[in-house]
Each structure stands twice: as C-alpha cells, then as structure tokens.
Enzyme design. Structure first.
Site, PDB file in Angstrom:
ATOM      1  N   ASP A  42     -11.750 -40.625  55.776  1.00 40.20           N
ATOM      2  CA  ASP A  42     -13.064 -40.675  56.414  1.00 40.20           C
ATOM      3  C   ASP A  42     -13.807 -41.917  55.976  1.00 40.20           C
ATOM      4  OD1 ASP A  42     -13.170 -39.676  53.794  1.00 40.20           O
ATOM      5  OD2 ASP A  42     -15.021 -38.594  54.139  1.00 40.20           O
ATOM      6  N   ARG A  96     -17.126 -43.470  48.656  1.00 39.77           N
ATOM      7  CA  ARG A  96     -17.787 -42.421  47.885  1.00 39.77           C
ATOM      8  C   ARG A  96     -16.762 -41.397  47.375  1.00 39.77           C
ATOM      9  NH1 ARG A  96     -20.647 -40.353  53.247  1.00 39.77           N
ATOM     10  NH2 ARG A  96     -19.128 -38.810  53.942  1.00 39.77           N
ATOM     11  N   ASP A  97     -17.252 -40.309  46.796  1.00 42.06           N
ATOM     12  CA  ASP A  97     -16.338 -39.342  46.194  1.00 42.06           C
ATOM     13  C   ASP A  97     -15.730 -38.429  47.259  1.00 42.06           C
ATOM     14  OD1 ASP A  97     -18.659 -38.079  46.845  1.00 42.06           O
ATOM     15  OD2 ASP A  97     -19.148 -37.385  44.836  1.00 42.06           O
ATOM     16  N   GLU A  98     -15.106 -39.046  48.259  1.00 44.27           N
ATOM     17  CA  GLU A  98     -14.389 -38.303  49.295  1.00 44.27           C
ATOM     18  C   GLU A  98     -13.055 -38.985  49.559  1.00 44.27           C
ATOM     19  OE1 GLU A  98     -16.216 -35.827  52.712  1.00 44.27           O
ATOM     20  OE2 GLU A  98     -17.851 -36.995  51.873  1.00 44.27           O
ATOM     21  N   ASP A 105     -12.197 -36.938  61.973  1.00 45.12           N
ATOM     22  CA  ASP A 105     -12.343 -38.383  62.062  1.00 45.12           C
ATOM     23  C   ASP A 105     -11.054 -39.010  62.594  1.00 45.12           C
ATOM     24  OD1 ASP A 105     -13.899 -37.022  60.055  1.00 45.12           O
ATOM     25  OD2 ASP A 105     -14.679 -38.944  59.413  1.00 45.12           O
ATOM     26  N   TRP A 119     -11.878 -30.679  64.707  1.00 46.59           N
ATOM     27  CA  TRP A 119     -11.207 -31.189  63.499  1.00 46.59           C
ATOM     28  C   TRP A 119      -9.749 -30.714  63.528  1.00 46.59           C
ATOM     29  CZ3 TRP A 119     -16.091 -32.086  63.959  1.00 46.59           C
ATOM     30  CH2 TRP A 119     -16.716 -33.033  63.168  1.00 46.59           C
ATOM     31  N   GLU A 163     -21.009 -44.736  59.281  1.00 48.01           N
ATOM     32  CA  GLU A 163     -20.878 -43.293  59.478  1.00 48.01           C
ATOM     33  C   GLU A 163     -21.963 -42.767  60.431  1.00 48.01           C
ATOM     34  OE1 GLU A 163     -21.555 -41.075  55.869  1.00 48.01           O
ATOM     35  OE2 GLU A 163     -20.429 -39.367  56.644  1.00 48.01           O
ATOM     36  N   HIS A 194     -16.866 -46.015  58.063  1.00 50.41           N
ATOM     37  CA  HIS A 194     -16.427 -44.738  58.609  1.00 50.41           C
ATOM     38  C   HIS A 194     -16.009 -45.038  60.039  1.00 50.41           C
ATOM     39  CE1 HIS A 194     -17.452 -41.190  56.168  1.00 50.41           C
ATOM     40  NE2 HIS A 194     -17.287 -40.439  57.244  1.00 50.41           N
TER      41      HIS A 194
END
Ligand code: BGC
Length: 904
Positions: free
Chosen positions: A481, A485-487, A494, A547, A759, A780
């Site tokens: 995605d 960041r913490d992802e 996506d 999704w 994003e 994103h």
C-alpha cells in the site's frame, strides 16, 4: 508526411522485399530471459517475430531443445517439436517428456510466415531447471549459535571448502528464515536485494538459484552469509508484531559443483559451519539499520580469514516441504539520485532534497573519526514552515545510523531495510554537507519497463511520472500500500485497483503470478480472502468487498495483459472459493453482511453541513463487486471450458443483479446512494437493466457538474470513473475530470509538487497544512489507476484478444491535447499509438507487431477524409476498410507501421 513518387515507391518496395526476412528474437521461458530455477515440467516458451513487412503472421514453428550449444546451434538434442502448424508464438508449452533437476537446457526456434517463408534459426538461449522435490535438498537448515531469539545483531555464517579440480559449473541454491546476503570469496552472490523476498513463508518459501561458476577459485573457497530479521521475525504492522513466521533466523545453502572431469560435489549448510556477529548491529524494515564499522570483521567471507572465536551453528529440522523456486524477478537497485539541494531548515536541521519521492536507501561515502555517529532520517515531505516532517510515518522510524571506524574512506548502505523518502535529515557531520558523499538508490522488483505515455500537457506528463514512481516504490516483491509508515503491507484492495495500470507500465506478469499464489495460500477454507497478503493480520481480518475481489480481478487482468491461461488455471479454485464465500454470506443472493472498507478515502467535506460528502452505501458496493467477481469467474470458466460452472454462475449472476435492482434502485432508476461511485460501479458492472443505463450515466454526469466538475470517488470508484464516462459517450467530461487541477482531482497533487501518487486527494491542503498524520502517505498508488484510461482511451491501445494477439487502437482526441505518444511492449512486440492534431488535420501513427491483428479506429467524418502514407485508403491492399462507426473510420490491419491523416 512524405508523398512517394512512383519511382521512390517502387524502390522502397524492392528494398522491402530484400529486407523483409522474418527473424526470431526475444526468446523467453516462463516470461524471463535465460531463467534459472525453472521447476515446471512444461515451461512456457515465447518468442517475438521481427519482421519489417506488413501483415506478417506465423504459420508454423519448430523448437529444438538440448543440453548443449555449439556455436549457433543447440546440441545434445533432448526434444524437437518438428514443424508444427500453429500461429502461437507466446506461452507455447515445452513439450519434452522429462526435465532433470538443476540442468541447463538450450533451445532455439524457427518459424514460417504466412507466405511459407522460413526464418533462420534463432540464437540459442537457455533455461536452468531448479530443485523441485524435497529429496533434491542435501543442505540442512542451520541457525546461528548460540541460539538467541532476541538478538538484534545480524549474524554471519561461514564455511570454507576446497576445490582441487577444474570447475565446469557451480550452482548455488539459497534461502533463509529472515533475509540473507550471500558471498563467495568476498563477492556478493547475485545482485538481488532483500532476498528471499516475501511470501507466506510457512506455506511457500522461495529459494533463489545462482550460477556462481565465476566466483569459485582453485584451492580454498569461503562462503559467507549475513542474515537479517526482515519480514520473517522483525516487527510488522502498526502493532509492531514480532516473530510472525518464527523466532529464529536460519539459512539453507546448497552449492552444487560439477568438475570438467564429470564428477560432482555438493557443499551444503550443515553442522560444520560457524557463526558470529558483525557490523550490522540492528536492522528492521520500519526502523532502519545501524552499522558500526568498528565491528566489521574484515575478510570474514574470504578463505584466508581466521575465524577463531566463532560459534558452532545449530542444525534445525524444518523440512523442505514449503520450499519453492523463485517465480518473480528479484528486487534490484535501479535509478540513483544525487542531492538537488542541501540546506538548514528553520528548526536548524541539515536536510538533503533528492528531488524524487523514492523507495530504497542512501549510500554514504565518507571519511571521519573512529566512533563518529552519522544519523540519516528519512521523510517524504516538509511541513508548512519548511521543516522535516515525519509524523505521517506513525511508529516507523526510517532511521539509518552509520558509525565510522575512522579508517580512511568508508562506504555505507543498509542491507535489510528500505525507506520511503525524498528528504534526508543528516546529523553527525560538522560543517557543510558534501553532496558527493550522498547517493539515493531506488529499489524495486526488477520488472521490465513496458509502457510509455507522454503528451502535450506537461501536468499530465508529471501525473504519468508520478504513477510510474508510485509503482516503482510499491512493487517490492509484493504490491504494498505504501513504503514508508508502519504498514508496507500487501493490501489487496490497493493491488487490485492498480493492477491493470501496472500491467501497462511494466511487465508484472510474474510479479503478480507469484503474489497470487500467496493469495490462494492464505485464503481461508471458507473462501474468505485476507485484507493483506502475505497475511500478517490474522485469520479474522478479511472478506472486505473490493479488497478480497483481488482474487478474481488480478488473475483476469493479468490474463488480458499477458494472455497466459495458466494464471486462470492456477487461480481458478481461489476465484471460485471467493465467489462461494460471498454466496454463503448472502441471503437470496443479496450480500449485506460483514465489515467493509467501502469506497475508501472518497471525497468528504469538512463538517459536512450540507451532506455533500460522497458516502456510498457499503452493501451497495458489495453487491456490485459480488456481481463483478462472479462475472470474472464466468469469464475464466469460459476460457477453461468449465461448462457446468458456466451454467451455475450465469444463473447466479442474474440473481445477484436482480437482488441489486430490488434493493438499491428506485423504479425510476435512481440509486439509493446518489454518488459517483454508486453510478460508476452499477454501470461498469452492468448492474442495471439496459433500458435504464443511459439515464444513470446522465445522473453520473449531473453529479460531476454538481461538484463543479470534480470527482468525488474513493479507491473503488476511481479506476472505473473515466471508463464509464467514455463508454456512455461522455469522454469530454472524463477529460474535464482528468485535467481538473483543484481538489479533489488527479492534477491537484501534481500542482502541489507531488512526485508520486498520494494516498489522499488532499494529503497537503492548499494552505500547505497536512491531512491527519494517522493516514497520510505520499506514496500510495491506488489513485494512479487513471493510468489505465490514459493508455486505453486517450492513446487508445487496448487488447481485443488476451495478451494483445488482437489489438484495438482507438484514440480519443480531446482535452485540448495536441499530441499523445504511447507505446506498449507486449509479448508479440511493440504496439504504438501516436496521434497529433494540427492545422485541422489529425495524424495517427500506429505500430502493430508481427503475428497479431488490429482494428484501428481513425477519428474521421468520412472514409474519404482519411489517407494512409499520403494515399487514399481504397488503394492500399494492406488494409481492410470496415466502415464508419461513431465518428471513426474502422480499418483492419495486420502487422506493420501505418501513418494515417484525417481532415478534421
Ligand atoms: C492502507 C490502505 C488499505 C486500507 C484498508 C490502509 O491503512 O494503507 O491503502 O487499503 O488501510 O482500508
């Protein structure tokens, strides 16, 4: 355009005859050039016909396969297809009976064209088979000792062995629990980064295969491998979960050496290896890496090094059942960037601007004092006041620290992490920073660049640039995605939204085929598809509409782009299971249960006093995607000839649509959510009775006007918005949306200086303040899904048979564009559509590859207004005129280059 005189035309014709011999080029096996690690029994072979003439088709081919090559010929024959009458030049199964493990095969092809002329044999090319059964593995899993699950330092593993005979070939098979960097005699094995990549490790762990013949030396040799936590046991997700796949790092390493005398030897990981720690004192994906050069064990991966004090390794029993060969291209280093600006911010921070939001890391080359600590923090944007801004990274640190040994010029770069950044804050260097010391390196999966799009509008060109950089930054072995960041997770929504655009920009065939195997592997027995793949959120998190439909949408998009029915065969059970899940969750085929993300990040107005936020009912969306996935399952069933499924799902699809109409549409055709996304999905997926579609499209257009010609769609509506407008005759409205440059629009971020896709439509607001840091990535790709419309509608390149065996070229001039240039490298060759408008004349320059057919739509008032190469069309034998259709002259052609002009 050049008007040929009679003599020149004749001369050109003769030249054409002299040069028109077809040759066979770009031989691929499993979509790769000279791949290693092929484990399929009948790997796919593809080739391109290189022919300068028009209308060239393949009528037959002959493939020969052997285990040797002599000059320009394959030798030691294993299989010969014989002259096979077939037009297939893409995904042709290698027909040999048996392929032996870890063996190099050479193959070459010749073809006959539609005039019966044979091409010369192509140059031989190779593929090497991999290890496909557990008994092929002699290596043992080893773990660095003493066993310590909490250790932060990256362990080193080492083994010395001797070769006393002449080496003919050497192949290494390597994988790890964690990430690995392997060396033989101090030289890195391969040029991949973050190997073995990321899969659902416990079910499918990829090993890499390398030809390392050139790295071996006579006498003593050393193997050295460094391991890192990576995705295997490092913290992942916003909760920073550790040890998702296991607690202990480990290595599996097998080196097979063949000597010139025919004898063989295997050197494999076992209890005789030793381990220690080195200079990488911590490394995590989100956090960054710390390297202390004072701890570097110089020469640790060479034979002469004395490894006194190293520990014994632990042999572990994990078995080999989850091991699979590598299907996709590795992550490699790509573009490099030098600082475009170095300055001190109002807060006093020393900051470097690399000019591009990219994903990778910074290489530092510097001389300094022993123990000097240099800190590099990474950020995507600066705040309103011009200071370094990291709040949107949430708990991710993106912080690399280099500690100098003080021994002359030192070079640093991380090993087991990556950062998403444009700006770097530097601490620990006195005085002015030297731009020469810093280089930013972009890392991404090594996908061949296949598409290009440019036009006369500079903002659109920047948009295309941003889409491509969004893809580069987020195609890191899995489609993520976001990269900062913490992802950084394989969010399914996506990926499906962007997949078709991705297939234009780069060859993502193997990239997605590999990831889809994890989609299937992580799918729940109920058919529920997790939100992220590999699934690191747990079994409960899944099944959201738009999704989970990744399981049907991406296989179908890949089939359209690359024409390989294997992807449908491989994914069919997964596609069917997802449709089954929705069916099971529905009552009378109305799916109105469960938790859904909905039209994620749609336009929403501040306090929404007038209700103008574009909220679309989530269950209305769910019903649309339920239908869409069922339709795609039907499409796949059709290709694969699954007749009973065809009947079952045709009936189901009708019921789903009827349930939609009953629940979500008024008798007059108004949808219960009056949003753009509601109308877009209902129209795109044919949810409405035909008689009510035109008026629904009108309502969509009215809605666009109500928002002063702005889009309001989120992740799910955006990819289809312009396509629906074009389909119902509103390409002008689609252009208005495309060229809109105030929020919300595609060009608003471009005007705000974006170098990637954001994003959110308003990640940075007009007053330069930010959207909420909890959800504000500047890299994103989802909204970049407009790229598909730019290629397929603006330039007009589309497939009408999977993989571009049949092509449609239908440009849509508009938006005040005076020029558009688009090319796409397909497995057949280059498809090109280039148009320009000037002085009341449209010029359309088209390239169609050999062994394909195309229908070209030339914008024209009448057939008489069109010429090709300065000649009236009727005179040209290479074209079949198929009449006028909605403002286009339709012409059918075979391969070749065509230049049309049309008086407007
Ligand atoms: C991700 C998205 C994702 C979403 C689910 C976010 O945190 O960054 O892109 O699809 O969660 O709604």
């Amino acid at each position: 355009m050049l008007k040929l005189s009679g003599l020149t035309a004749l001369l050109q014709c003769l030249l054409f005859v002299a040069h028109s011999q077809t040759t066979v080029v770009k031989l691929r096996c499993e979509n790769k050039y000279n791949p290693v690690g092929v484990t399929l029994q009948h790997p796919d072979l593809s080739w391109e016909l290189n022919a300068s003439g028009r209308g060239v088709q393949q009528s037959a081919y002959e493939i020969r396969l052997g285990t040797g090559r002599q000059g320009s010929s394959v030798s030691r024959s294993v299989w010969n297809s014989g002259k096979t009458l077939s037009g297939e030049s893409v995904h042709v199964p290698c027909g040999t009976e048996v392929l032996h493990a870890a063996t190099t095969y050479y193959w070459q092809v010749r073809v006959w064209d539609n005039q019966g002329h044979a091409s010369p044999w192509s140059e031989p090319t190779s593929f090497q088979t991999g290890l496909s059964v557990a008994s092929d593995w002699k290596a043992q899993w080893i773990e660095p000792g003493p066993r310590d699950s909490g250790q932060e330092q990256s362990p080193l593993l080492r083994k010395v062995f001797s070769t006393h005979k002449k080496v003919l070939s050497a192949t290494a098979f390597i994988t790890a629990h964690g990430l690995y960097e392997a060396f033989i005699n101090g030289k890195k094995v391969g040029d991949g980064c973050l190997t073995p990549g990321w899969t659902s490790y416990n079910k499918r762990l990829q090993y890499q295969q390398y030809d390392v013949t050139a790295l071996l030396q006579h006498g003593d040799n050393a193997i050295g491998v460094m391991l890192g936590n990576g995705w295997y046991r490092g913290p992942l997700t916003w909760d920073n979960h550790r040890d998702i796949y296991g607690k202990f790092l480990g290595l599996l390493f097998q080196l097979q050496v063949t000597y010139t005398d025919g004898s063989t030897e295997t050197i494999a990981s076992d209890g005789s290896w030793t381990s220690a720690t080195g200079s990488v004192i911590s490394s995590e994906i989100y956090t960054g890496e710390t390297i202390d050069d004072r701890l570097e064990r110089k020469g640790w991966n060479t034979a002469g090094y004395k490894d006194t004090g190293w520990s014994a390794v632990t042999v572990a029993q994990y078995g080999y059942d989850n091991l699979v060969s590598t299907f996709n291209e590795p992550i490699r280093k790509h573009e490099t960037f030098k600082p475009i600006k170095i300055w001190t911010t109002p807060k006093g921070e020393q900051v470097i601007d690399f000019g591009q939001n990219l994903v990778g890391w910074v290489q530092l080359k510097i001389a300094g004092k022993a123990g000097q600590v240099i800190s590099l923090e990474h950020a995507e944007v600066l705040d309103k006041a011009g200071n370094f801004y990291t709040e949107n990274l949430r708990s991710a640190k993106q912080h690399d620290v280099y500690i100098l040994s003080g021994e002359g010029q030192e070079s640093f770069e991380p090993h087991f992490t990556f950062q998403g950044f444009r700006y770097v804050k530097v601490e620990g260097i006195q005085g002015t920073l030297n731009p020469e010391d810093f280089t930013a390196v972009a890392l991404y999966s090594d996908m061949e660049k296949t598409g290009s799009f440019s036009c006369s509008n500079a903002l659109l060109n920047q948009l295309q640039h941003n889409i491509q950089w969004g893809q580069r930054g987020n195609f890191l072995d899995v489609p993520t995605d976001c990269p900062q960041r913490d992802e950084r997770l394989g969010w399914t929504g996506d990926a499906q939204v962007f997949s078709r655009t991705a297939s234009f920009n780069m060859n993502v065939d193997n990239f997605f085929a590999k990831w889809l195997k994890d989609v299937a592997a992580d799918q729940q027995p109920s058919g529920k598809v997790p939100h992220v793949i590999p699934n690191v959120l747990g079994p409960e998190d899944g099944g959201s509409t738009g999704w989970a439909d990744v399981s049907t949408i991406v296989p179908w998009n890949m089939y359209l782009a690359y024409g390989d029915r294997h992807i449908l065969e491989d994914q069919y059970a997964s596609m069917k299971a997802w449709v089954g899940y929705m069916q099971q969750q529905s009552k009378n085929n109305l799916w109105n249960t469960g938790t859904h993300f909905g039209d994620w990040l749609f336009y929403s107005a501040g306090d929404d006093a007038d209700g103008s936020s574009a909220v679309t009912d989530k269950y209305l969306i769910a019903q649309c995607f339920y239908a869409h996935s069922t339709q795609l399952l039907l499409n796949a069933a059709n290709v694969l000839n699954k007749t009973s499924d065809l009947q079952t799902y045709t009936a189901l699809l009708n019921e789903i649509k009827q349930a939609f109409v009953k629940e979500y549409m008024t008798p007059n055709g108004r949808l219960i959510s009056g949003t753009q996304t509601a109308y877009v999905l209902a129209l795109e997926f044919d949810m409405l009775p035909e008689s009510l579609r035109a008026q629904a499209a009108e309502r969509l257009v009215e809605n666009v006007h109500r928002y002063d010609d702005h889009l309001t769609t989120g992740f799910l509506g955006t990819p289809y918005l312009c396509h629906v407008l074009t389909r119902f005759g509103y390409t002008d409205v689609a252009y208005t949306l495309l060229l809109q440059d105030t929020y919300p629009s595609w060009l608003y971020p471009v005007k705000m200086g974006a170098t990637t896709i954001w994003e959110r439509w308003d990640g940075i607001k007009e007053d330069s303040s930010f959207e909420t840091p909890g959800m504000n990535s500047f890299n994103h790709y989802s909204y970049g899904a407009i790229g598909d419309w730019m290629y397929r509608v603006v330039a007009g390149i589309d497939e009408t048979a999977p993989g571009y065996k049949e092509i449609s070229i239908k440009p849509h001039p508009g938006g005040k564009l005076t020029q558009v240039d688009a090319d796409l490298q397909t497995y057949y060759g280059t498809v090109g559509s280039h148009w320009s408008v000037s002085g009341g004349q449209l010029t359309l320059d088209v390239t169609i590859p050999a062994n394909t057919m195309a229908t070209i739509y030339i914008p024209a008032h009448s057939a008489d207004a069109v010429q090709e190469n300065g000649q009236a069309l009727s005179e040209d034998k290479d074209l079949v005129l198929s009449g006028m259709e909605e403002g286009y002259l339709k012409v059918k052609v075979g391969s070749g280059h065509y230049k049309f002009t049309s008086a407007q």
